[in-house]
Design a protein around this motif. Structure first.
Motif, PDB file in Angstrom:
ATOM      1  N   GLU A 105       7.308  -4.697   5.965  1.00 13.85           N
ATOM      2  CA  GLU A 105       8.216  -4.046   5.008  1.00 13.85           C
ATOM      3  C   GLU A 105       9.630  -4.054   5.591  1.00 13.85           C
ATOM      4  N   PRO A 106      10.624  -4.211   4.749  1.00  9.69           N
ATOM      5  CA  PRO A 106      11.996  -4.182   5.265  1.00  9.69           C
ATOM      6  C   PRO A 106      12.318  -2.811   5.851  1.00  9.69           C
ATOM      7  N   ALA A 107      13.046  -2.818   6.938  1.00  9.60           N
ATOM      8  CA  ALA A 107      13.420  -1.568   7.589  1.00  9.60           C
ATOM      9  C   ALA A 107      14.399  -0.791   6.716  1.00  9.60           C
ATOM     10  N   ASP A 108      14.132   0.488   6.574  1.00 15.80           N
ATOM     11  CA  ASP A 108      15.004   1.371   5.807  1.00 15.80           C
ATOM     12  C   ASP A 108      16.176   1.780   6.692  1.00 15.80           C
ATOM     13  N   VAL A 123      12.557  -0.141  -5.385  1.00 15.00           N
ATOM     14  CA  VAL A 123      12.991  -1.532  -5.172  1.00 15.00           C
ATOM     15  C   VAL A 123      11.914  -2.310  -4.426  1.00 15.00           C
ATOM     16  N   SER A 124      11.333  -1.677  -3.412  1.00 17.18           N
ATOM     17  CA  SER A 124      10.279  -2.333  -2.641  1.00 17.18           C
ATOM     18  C   SER A 124       9.066  -2.646  -3.519  1.00 17.18           C
ATOM     19  N   ALA A 125       8.683  -1.675  -4.353  1.00 14.41           N
ATOM     20  CA  ALA A 125       7.545  -1.888  -5.250  1.00 14.41           C
ATOM     21  C   ALA A 125       7.840  -3.019  -6.236  1.00 14.41           C
ATOM     22  N   LEU A 126       9.069  -3.038  -6.757  1.00 24.08           N
ATOM     23  CA  LEU A 126       9.444  -4.102  -7.684  1.00 24.08           C
ATOM     24  C   LEU A 126       9.451  -5.456  -6.986  1.00 24.08           C
ATOM     25  N   ASP A 127      10.012  -5.517  -5.784  1.00 27.95           N
ATOM     26  CA  ASP A 127      10.036  -6.777  -5.039  1.00 27.95           C
ATOM     27  C   ASP A 127       8.626  -7.280  -4.748  1.00 27.95           C
ATOM     28  N   THR A 128       7.734  -6.364  -4.370  1.00 22.83           N
ATOM     29  CA  THR A 128       6.355  -6.733  -4.096  1.00 22.83           C
ATOM     30  C   THR A 128       5.684  -7.266  -5.365  1.00 22.83           C
ATOM     31  N   ALA A 129       5.906  -6.539  -6.463  1.00 23.40           N
ATOM     32  CA  ALA A 129       5.317  -6.976  -7.736  1.00 23.40           C
ATOM     33  C   ALA A 129       5.907  -8.317  -8.171  1.00 23.40           C
ATOM     34  N   LEU A 130       7.221  -8.497  -7.981  1.00 25.38           N
ATOM     35  CA  LEU A 130       7.854  -9.768  -8.329  1.00 25.38           C
ATOM     36  C   LEU A 130       7.277 -10.913  -7.487  1.00 25.38           C
ATOM     37  N   ALA A 131       7.040 -10.640  -6.223  1.00 24.45           N
ATOM     38  CA  ALA A 131       6.513 -11.677  -5.324  1.00 24.45           C
ATOM     39  C   ALA A 131       5.123 -12.145  -5.753  1.00 24.45           C
ATOM     40  N   GLU A 181       1.703  -0.126 -12.827  1.00 28.33           N
ATOM     41  CA  GLU A 181       1.117   0.979 -13.601  1.00 28.33           C
ATOM     42  C   GLU A 181       0.484   2.035 -12.701  1.00 28.33           C
ATOM     43  N   SER A 182      -0.287   1.621 -11.713  1.00 31.16           N
ATOM     44  CA  SER A 182      -1.007   2.567 -10.856  1.00 31.16           C
ATOM     45  C   SER A 182      -0.077   3.320  -9.904  1.00 31.16           C
ATOM     46  N   ARG A 183       1.163   2.893  -9.779  1.00 25.41           N
ATOM     47  CA  ARG A 183       2.109   3.524  -8.840  1.00 25.41           C
ATOM     48  C   ARG A 183       3.168   4.364  -9.541  1.00 25.41           C
ATOM     49  N   LYS A 184       3.018   4.580 -10.842  1.00 30.11           N
ATOM     50  CA  LYS A 184       4.032   5.304 -11.610  1.00 30.11           C
ATOM     51  C   LYS A 184       4.322   6.690 -11.023  1.00 30.11           C
ATOM     52  N   LYS A 185       3.302   7.453 -10.773  1.00 27.97           N
ATOM     53  CA  LYS A 185       3.488   8.820 -10.273  1.00 27.97           C
ATOM     54  C   LYS A 185       4.119   8.781  -8.872  1.00 27.97           C
ATOM     55  N   GLU A 186       3.583   7.941  -8.006  1.00 24.95           N
ATOM     56  CA  GLU A 186       4.088   7.817  -6.631  1.00 24.95           C
ATOM     57  C   GLU A 186       5.582   7.467  -6.590  1.00 24.95           C
TER      58      GLU A 186
END
Length: 190
Positions: A105-108, A123-131, A181-186
């Motif tokens: 994971e990219p360093a914060d 952003v990380s979740a979106l990048d992962t999903a995009l990948a 979808e499964s990460r919406k709450k998180e």
């Protein structure tokens, strides 16, 4: 002799000025477009260092083409997106694909504010999903929904029909929705 550049000069005009030896025109074009090119490349290949290298190469190619630039045939931005896309494809073909779980994971940069942390996670979740999307779907979604380009511009960049762009974008959005979808709450998307 350089002139005072202002935002009213078109990219085409700046290309002509640069081709005629005006370094200020090159600086203005770089200022306008380098950030966008880096961001686009980073979204496609998920590696900041490679994205910066690709953006630099795209700008070098723009300077090389300047003397031969034909105004009105294509927008400078469209040309840059296409070259960046092709460079990213070349880079992806060179890499051996690793399991997504093996990629660090990219360093914060230590944002202490909750909103910044939440944004980073999104952003990380979106990048992962995009990948996880197929390459062409990822390109279409990034160009349309992140870079904000129109379907005809994307069609020209990807060298496919507008209908194909619409189809790729729709399928990509559905796959992203399913992946997130499964990460919406998180992620705070309620």
């Amino acid at each position: 002799m350089p002139f005072d550049l202002d935002d009213t000069l078109s990219d085409d005009a700046l290309m002509v000025l640069y081709a005629n030896g005006d370094a200020e025109a090159a600086r203005e074009l770089t200022h306008r477009h380098l950030g966008t090119v880096v961001a686009f490349a980073r979204r496609l290949i998920s590696n900041v260092a490679d994205a910066e290298d690709i953006a630099q190469e795209a700008m070098v190619r723009l300077w090389k083409i300047a003397p031969h630039w034909r105004q009105g045939e294509a927008k400078v931005t469209t040309w840059l997106y296409r070259v960046t896309r092709n460079l990213c494809i070349d880079k992806l073909r060179q890499k051996s694909f690793a399991d997504i779980d093996e990629i660090a994971e990219p360093a914060d940069e230590a944002p202490s504010v909750q909103a910044k942390l939440e944004h980073s996670q999104r952003v990380s979740a979106l990048d992962t999903a995009l990948a996880e999307l197929p390459e062409r779907q990822r390109m279409a979604v990034v160009l349309r929904h992140i870079e904000g380009l129109s379907n005809p511009e994307i069609s020209e960049i990807m060298e496919i029909s507008v209908e194909a762009v619409e189809s790729l974008t729709a399928r990509g959005k559905r796959m992203l929705k399913t992946a997130l979808e499964s990460r919406k709450k998180e992620l705070g998307w309620t």
